[in-house]
Design an enzyme around this catalytic site. Structure first.
Site, PDB file in Angstrom:
ATOM      1  CE  LYS A 135      -3.404  -2.730  -0.322  1.00 11.39           C
ATOM      2  NZ  LYS A 135      -4.511  -3.297   0.416  1.00 11.39           N
TER       3      LYS A 135
HETATM    4  C1  LIG Z   1      -5.374  -4.211   0.897  1.00  6.25           C
HETATM    5  C2  LIG Z   1      -6.815  -3.788   0.960  1.00  6.25           C
HETATM    6  C3  LIG Z   1      -7.852  -4.353   2.003  1.00  6.25           C
HETATM    7  C4  LIG Z   1      -7.305  -5.027   3.156  1.00  6.25           C
HETATM    8  O1  LIG Z   1      -6.344  -4.639   3.840  1.00  6.25           O
HETATM    9  P1  LIG Z   1      -5.621  -5.636   4.826  1.00  6.25           P
HETATM   10  O2  LIG Z   1      -4.578  -4.368   5.619  1.00  6.25           O
HETATM   11  O3  LIG Z   1      -4.584  -6.375   4.277  1.00  6.25           O
HETATM   12  O4  LIG Z   1      -6.423  -6.392   5.591  1.00  6.25           O
HETATM   13  C5  LIG Z   1      -9.126  -4.076   2.115  1.00  6.25           C
HETATM   14  N1  LIG Z   1      -9.559  -3.416   0.954  1.00  6.25           N
HETATM   15  C6  LIG Z   1      -8.908  -3.098  -0.163  1.00  6.25           C
HETATM   16  C7  LIG Z   1      -9.605  -2.373  -1.244  1.00  6.25           C
HETATM   17  C8  LIG Z   1      -7.421  -3.437  -0.181  1.00  6.25           C
HETATM   18  O5  LIG Z   1      -6.828  -2.945  -1.341  1.00  6.25           O
END
Ligand SMILES: *Cc1c(COP(=O)(O)O)cnc(C)c1O
Length: 370
Positions: free
Chosen positions: A177
């Protein structure tokens, strides 16, 4: 290899981790609290609740509003499966909503309207690729239908307005991210009492935490809710505090590189679609493009890989996964299917160079003209 997304880590993160080890306090403590304050300040919020993933954060948002069996929640299918799983954890029913179109692959407000029933209690919007949904429009939609509005803001930390229109918003610090803590997340909520409930549910609904008892501020505790263990730890918070200081600069770089991509791609390839307008507010998490109709996407991705370029698909629609087909057969979302079948995501991260973007654009043209 030009990778899709690379975390940026360095000496500062190492030092921050050493300091946590030296402090001999690893679980949720002062650094987590400091991380929450810093994140809240950056988003013009009063406070924030750190959690061990965005998935946990989304679950807590829904749980804090008491969603459960018999309730329906509007949700896009063009998202990561976690968005929908969070609804399933509560016992509520996800109602899949189509996207607007290939140029604006956000959850469609018109389709959401059509799918509202007396059981609809909430809507989750997702800021696809970091591009913010029309939050003002969604706020009035939610108000008109008396719905709780949740933002899946996994792609959009650090953007103005994110987390300020939804009743609650969840962010992700997973490794790929815009900023990372390896695993981790954060929650914002408009109403302080909701945020307090989320804070309590994060740690078993307990009235005091381990650090307070360790310091002798409390000797015992009560449990006032059925909560979870969704705590973040000091090691991750320490990394997050460092990463947060870079977030705005990294987001600006991502936007600058996206603009450069747009220029290169429209020069090289007039027949591919680039979703969203040039000036759409965004954290520029992803660089999605829509291939022309009839192109064998697997071949394109394979050939790009051969040239050292990693690509991905955002997303295989959730309603098409075996589990969700079993649970919700006969879901038809033609615009989601169409977008999802033709989309590929090109590499985008702050360390990418303009030369690499030129190379990606030229390589994409080469593979398409074959
Ligand atoms: C990465 C992601 C999540 C989940 O995030 P985590 O921190 O890995 O639980 C949820 N929604 C979207 C759109 C994502 O890209």
């Amino acid at each position: 290899m030009i990778s899709l997304a690379d975390p940026i880590l360095g000496e500062e993160e190492k030092q921050a981790l050493y300091a946590v080890i030296d402090s001999n306090w690893l679980t949720m403590g002062e650094r987590v609290a400091e991380f929450e304050r810093a994140f809240a300040v950056l988003h013009n919020a009063e406070s924030a609740v750190a959690v061990n993933s965005c998935t946990a954060g989304l679950h807590l948002c829904l749980a804090a509003f008491g969603l459960g069996s018999g309730d329906e929640v509007l949700v896009p299918s063009l998202t990561f499966v976690a968005t929908v799983n969070a609804i399933m954890y509560t016992g509520a029913k996800p109602v899949f909503v189509d996207i607007k179109d290939n140029d604006l692959p956000h959850i469609s407000i018109e389709d959401a309207e059509a799918k509202c029933t007396p059981r609809t209690k909430a809507a989750i919007v997702m800021h696809y690729g970091g591009y913010l949904v029309d939050l003002a429009a969604w706020r009035s939609f939610a108000d008109d239908h008396r719905l709780i509005l949740i933002e899946d803001a996994a792609h959009a930390p650090g953007t103005a307005d994110v987390g300020r229109w939804g009743d609650a918003a969840a962010f992700s610090f997973f490794s790929n991210k815009n900023m990372t803590t390896a695993e981790g997340g954060m929650v914002l909520a408009r109403d302080e009492t909701v945020l307090k409930r989320i804070r309590s549910l994060r740690a078993h609904g307990m009235t005091t935490d381990t650090l307070n008892r360790h310091r002798g501020h409390a000797h015992t505790y009560d449990v006032i809710d059925l909560g979870f263990n969704y705590r973040l730890d000091e090691l991750r918070a320490a990394i997050g505090l460092v990463q947060l200081t870079h977030l705005q600069r990294w987001n600006s770089l991502r936007r600058m590189l996206t603009a450069y991509y747009r220029a290169c791609l429209s020069e090289e390839l007039s027949d591919i679609g680039i979703p969203f307008d040039q000036d759409h507010p965004t954290a520029a998490h992803l660089m999605p493009v829509v291939l022309p109709k009839g192109i064998d996407r697997s071949r394109v991705m394979e050939q790009l890989r051969g040239l050292g370029i990693q690509t991905s698909i955002h997303y295989p629609p959730v309603h098409q996964f075996s589990y969700y087909r079993r649970r919700f057969p006969n879901t038809v979302l033609s615009r989601t299917d169409e977008f999802s079948a033709r989309e590929i995501t090109l590499p985008l991260h702050p360390m990418l160079t303009k030369d690499q973007i030129q190379f990606v654009s030229k390589s994409l043209r080469k593979t398409l003209s074959k």
